[in-house]
Design an enzyme around this catalytic site. Structure first.
Site, PDB file in Angstrom:
ATOM      1  N   GLN A   1       0.852  -1.200   0.000  1.00  0.00           N
ATOM      2  CA  GLN A   1       0.000   0.000   0.000  1.00  0.00           C
ATOM      3  C   GLN A   1       0.881   1.240   0.000  1.00  0.00           C
ATOM      4  O   GLN A   1       0.394   2.351  -0.096  1.00  0.00           O
ATOM      5  CB  GLN A   1      -0.879  -0.002   1.261  1.00  0.00           C
ATOM      6  CG  GLN A   1      -1.855  -1.169   1.298  1.00  0.00           C
ATOM      7  CD  GLN A   1      -2.393  -1.379   2.703  1.00  0.00           C
ATOM      8  OE1 GLN A   1      -3.387  -0.778   3.090  1.00  0.00           O
ATOM      9  NE2 GLN A   1      -1.750  -2.229   3.480  1.00  0.00           N
ATOM     10  N   ASN A   2       2.189   1.031   0.140  1.00  0.00           N
ATOM     11  CA  ASN A   2       3.103   2.169   0.220  1.00  0.00           C
ATOM     12  C   ASN A   2       3.422   2.708  -1.168  1.00  0.00           C
ATOM     13  O   ASN A   2       3.453   1.963  -2.144  1.00  0.00           O
ATOM     14  CB  ASN A   2       4.397   1.766   0.927  1.00  0.00           C
ATOM     15  CG  ASN A   2       4.126   1.253   2.331  1.00  0.00           C
ATOM     16  OD1 ASN A   2       3.044   1.488   2.869  1.00  0.00           O
ATOM     17  ND2 ASN A   2       5.063   0.548   2.912  1.00  0.00           N
TER      18      ASN A   2
ATOM     19  N   ASP B   1       6.265   4.622  -1.542  1.00  0.00           N
ATOM     20  CA  ASP B   1       7.621   5.162  -1.379  1.00  0.00           C
ATOM     21  C   ASP B   1       8.691   4.482  -2.226  1.00  0.00           C
ATOM     22  O   ASP B   1       9.847   4.928  -2.242  1.00  0.00           O
ATOM     23  CB  ASP B   1       8.012   5.115   0.111  1.00  0.00           C
ATOM     24  CG  ASP B   1       7.889   3.710   0.727  1.00  0.00           C
ATOM     25  OD1 ASP B   1       8.084   2.710   0.009  1.00  0.00           O
ATOM     26  OD2 ASP B   1       7.602   3.614   1.936  1.00  0.00           O
TER      27      ASP B   1
ATOM     28  N   HIS C   1      -1.629   1.250  -4.219  1.00  0.00           N
ATOM     29  CA  HIS C   1      -2.124   2.636  -4.176  1.00  0.00           C
ATOM     30  C   HIS C   1      -1.336   3.556  -5.103  1.00  0.00           C
ATOM     31  O   HIS C   1      -1.369   4.768  -4.947  1.00  0.00           O
ATOM     32  CB  HIS C   1      -2.082   3.170  -2.734  1.00  0.00           C
ATOM     33  CG  HIS C   1      -3.093   2.499  -1.847  1.00  0.00           C
ATOM     34  ND1 HIS C   1      -3.012   2.507  -0.471  1.00  0.00           N
ATOM     35  CD2 HIS C   1      -4.222   1.804  -2.136  1.00  0.00           C
ATOM     36  CE1 HIS C   1      -4.043   1.839   0.042  1.00  0.00           C
ATOM     37  NE2 HIS C   1      -4.780   1.392  -0.949  1.00  0.00           N
TER      38      HIS C   1
ATOM     39  N   CYS D   1       0.841  15.043 -15.501  1.00  0.00           N
ATOM     40  CA  CYS D   1       0.165  16.302 -15.822  1.00  0.00           C
ATOM     41  C   CYS D   1      -1.323  16.030 -16.040  1.00  0.00           C
ATOM     42  O   CYS D   1      -1.690  15.138 -16.804  1.00  0.00           O
ATOM     43  CB  CYS D   1       0.776  16.917 -17.086  1.00  0.00           C
ATOM     44  SG  CYS D   1      -0.174  18.319 -17.673  1.00  0.00           S
TER      45      CYS D   1
ATOM     46  N   CYS E   1      -1.955  17.191 -20.124  1.00  0.00           N
ATOM     47  CA  CYS E   1      -1.439  16.465 -21.300  1.00  0.00           C
ATOM     48  C   CYS E   1      -1.039  15.037 -20.982  1.00  0.00           C
ATOM     49  O   CYS E   1      -0.611  14.306 -21.854  1.00  0.00           O
ATOM     50  CB  CYS E   1      -0.257  17.220 -21.909  1.00  0.00           C
ATOM     51  SG  CYS E   1       1.258  17.112 -20.909  1.00  0.00           S
TER      52      CYS E   1
ATOM     53  N   CYS F   1       3.324  21.433 -15.291  1.00  0.00           N
ATOM     54  CA  CYS F   1       3.995  20.825 -16.445  1.00  0.00           C
ATOM     55  C   CYS F   1       4.413  21.951 -17.400  1.00  0.00           C
ATOM     56  O   CYS F   1       3.929  23.091 -17.285  1.00  0.00           O
ATOM     57  CB  CYS F   1       2.954  19.919 -17.106  1.00  0.00           C
ATOM     58  SG  CYS F   1       3.401  19.184 -18.656  1.00  0.00           S
TER      59      CYS F   1
ATOM     60  N   GLY G   1       3.143  -4.561   8.885  1.00  0.00           N
ATOM     61  CA  GLY G   1       3.041  -3.118   9.124  1.00  0.00           C
ATOM     62  C   GLY G   1       1.845  -2.440   8.487  1.00  0.00           C
ATOM     63  O   GLY G   1       1.960  -1.308   8.038  1.00  0.00           O
TER      64      GLY G   1
HETATM   65  N1  APR Z   1       7.016  -2.239  12.597  1.00  0.00           N
HETATM   66  C1  APR Z   1       5.856  -2.894  12.346  1.00  0.00           C
HETATM   67  N2  APR Z   1       4.657  -2.308  12.360  1.00  0.00           N
HETATM   68  C2  APR Z   1       4.613  -0.998  12.635  1.00  0.00           C
HETATM   69  C3  APR Z   1       5.764  -0.237  12.917  1.00  0.00           C
HETATM   70  C4  APR Z   1       7.027  -0.908  12.893  1.00  0.00           C
HETATM   71  N3  APR Z   1       8.184  -0.286  13.133  1.00  0.00           N
HETATM   72  N4  APR Z   1       5.398   1.047  13.147  1.00  0.00           N
HETATM   73  C5  APR Z   1       4.060   1.088  13.013  1.00  0.00           C
HETATM   74  N5  APR Z   1       3.574  -0.143  12.709  1.00  0.00           N
HETATM   75  C6  APR Z   1       2.199  -0.547  12.400  1.00  0.00           C
HETATM   76  C7  APR Z   1       1.120   0.151  13.203  1.00  0.00           C
HETATM   77  O1  APR Z   1       0.845  -0.557  14.405  1.00  0.00           O
HETATM   78  C8  APR Z   1      -0.056   0.117  12.235  1.00  0.00           C
HETATM   79  O2  APR Z   1      -0.834  -1.062  12.409  1.00  0.00           O
HETATM   80  O3  APR Z   1       1.969  -0.190  11.062  1.00  0.00           O
HETATM   81  C9  APR Z   1       0.587   0.065  10.866  1.00  0.00           C
HETATM   82  C10 APR Z   1       0.450   1.354  10.071  1.00  0.00           C
HETATM   83  O4  APR Z   1      -0.903   1.567   9.777  1.00  0.00           O
HETATM   84  P1  APR Z   1      -1.395   2.756   8.855  1.00  0.00           P
HETATM   85  O5  APR Z   1      -0.695   4.000   9.227  1.00  0.00           O
HETATM   86  O6  APR Z   1      -2.873   2.753   8.876  1.00  0.00           O
HETATM   87  O7  APR Z   1      -0.816   2.338   7.407  1.00  0.00           O
HETATM   88  P2  APR Z   1      -1.493   1.438   6.280  1.00  0.00           P
HETATM   89  O8  APR Z   1      -2.143   0.252   6.860  1.00  0.00           O
HETATM   90  O9  APR Z   1      -0.433   1.226   5.265  1.00  0.00           O
HETATM   91  O10 APR Z   1      -2.586   2.415   5.710  1.00  0.00           O
HETATM   92  C11 APR Z   1      -3.293   2.046   4.573  1.00  0.00           C
HETATM   93  O11 APR Z   1      -4.229   4.232   4.435  1.00  0.00           O
HETATM   94  O12 APR Z   1      -4.304   6.536   4.415  1.00  0.00           O
HETATM   95  C12 APR Z   1      -4.096   5.424   3.703  1.00  0.00           C
HETATM   96  O13 APR Z   1      -3.305   5.420   1.555  1.00  0.00           O
HETATM   97  C13 APR Z   1      -2.843   5.325   2.877  1.00  0.00           C
HETATM   98  O14 APR Z   1      -1.824   3.311   2.003  1.00  0.00           O
HETATM   99  C14 APR Z   1      -2.330   3.940   3.175  1.00  0.00           C
HETATM  100  C15 APR Z   1      -3.558   3.235   3.701  1.00  0.00           C
END
Ligand code: APR
Length: 248
Positions: A102-103, A105, A120, A128, A131, A149, A188
């Protein structure tokens, strides 16, 4: 060594079709804050005001100024951590096939994984709105807001805002990777945003074992996860990989 890690290592060492689902938590140790929970981005800013497509269309300069500029700063500096590297190593070992992340980065690709579904979208490129031309995010000048752009159209990141659809291609590839794995590693993610959070359910229904790594319990932990390893992803992957290497 934590017995959960030993059990996970044993399962993973014997598997050859693992899919990972990752979320913001895997990149926290790379210096990228999560969205929810303590220190989360949505604690500081309201996602409906800054991360919804309607908010962007209404006032792109405001969204660029507050959200996209900050993301660019943080993502530009981030490097893969031990958890990203652990997943890359699992691919080299022939254990891990696909990452659904979902990242936005790009850290899984930087670590060396080759089959990464950016559910995502990606923050690496801007498109842009006039275009359809693309420019790498690191080359975008932030002098004028919103950045434009050469044709004068407004640039937007190639990731989905709230209120936008997941690409059909990402959706169908992810469903396939979820339904055809023998283990799904869920790392995570708070598992609160659909449809990504549904992928472990698809995997479980298709017979996969679910191994969850998170610093906190999630809605999956009790009923969906077969194994829950609590802690920071980087530390856990270091121990996990050491253990798997011993078994193979
Ligand atoms: N190691 C493991 N887990 C971790 C750590 C770590 N160092 N730090 C935080 N976490 C866990 C938290 O406990 C939490 O459950 O990572 C999770 C992060 O959750 P979110 O911030 O909700 O991230 P995510 O699940 O990727 O969100 C989904 O929400 O807003 C949108 O588009 C955005 O892709 C994202 C989507």
């Amino acid at each position: 060594m934590n017995s959960q890690i030993k059990n996970a290592a044993r399962d993973l060492a014997a598997a050859d079709r693992v899919t990972a689902l990752t979320g913001a938590g895997i990149s926290v140790e790379s210096g990228i804050p999560p969205f929810r929970g303590k220190g989360g981005l949505w604690e500081k800013i309201d996602p409906m005001e800054y991360a919804h497509i309607d908010a962007f269309m209404k006032d792109p300069a405001k969204v660029w100024q507050v959200l996209i500029r900050e993301m660019k700063d943080v993502v530009d500096r981030a490097r893969p951590n031990a958890a990203h590297q652990g997943l890359a190593r699992l691919e080299t070992m022939g254990i891990l096939k696909t990452i659904i992340t979902q990242n936005v980065d790009g850290l899984h690709q930087l670590a060396g994984n080759t089959d990464v579904i950016e559910f995502h979208g990606s923050f690496a490129w801007q498109r842009c709105m006039n275009c359809d031309g693309r420019i790498e995010t690191r080359r975008v000048s932030l002098v004028d807001m919103p950045p434009k752009c050469l044709c004068g159209g407004i640039l937007r990141p190639e990731c989905v805002f709230f209120g936008e659809m997941i690409s059909l291609d990402h959706m169908s590839r992810s469903r396939l990777a979820a339904s055809s794995c023998d283990i799904m590693l869920v790392v995570g993610t708070s598992a609160t945003v659909q449809p990504a959070a549904y992928m472990p359910i698809i995997a479980k229904r298709a017979g996969a074992r679910i191994i969850e790594i998170n610093s906190e319990r999630t809605p999956l932990t009790r009923d969906v996860s077969d194994l829950f390893i609590e802690g920071k992803a980087g530390n856990i992957f270091d121990c996990l990989l050491m253990e798997i290497e011993k078994l193979r």
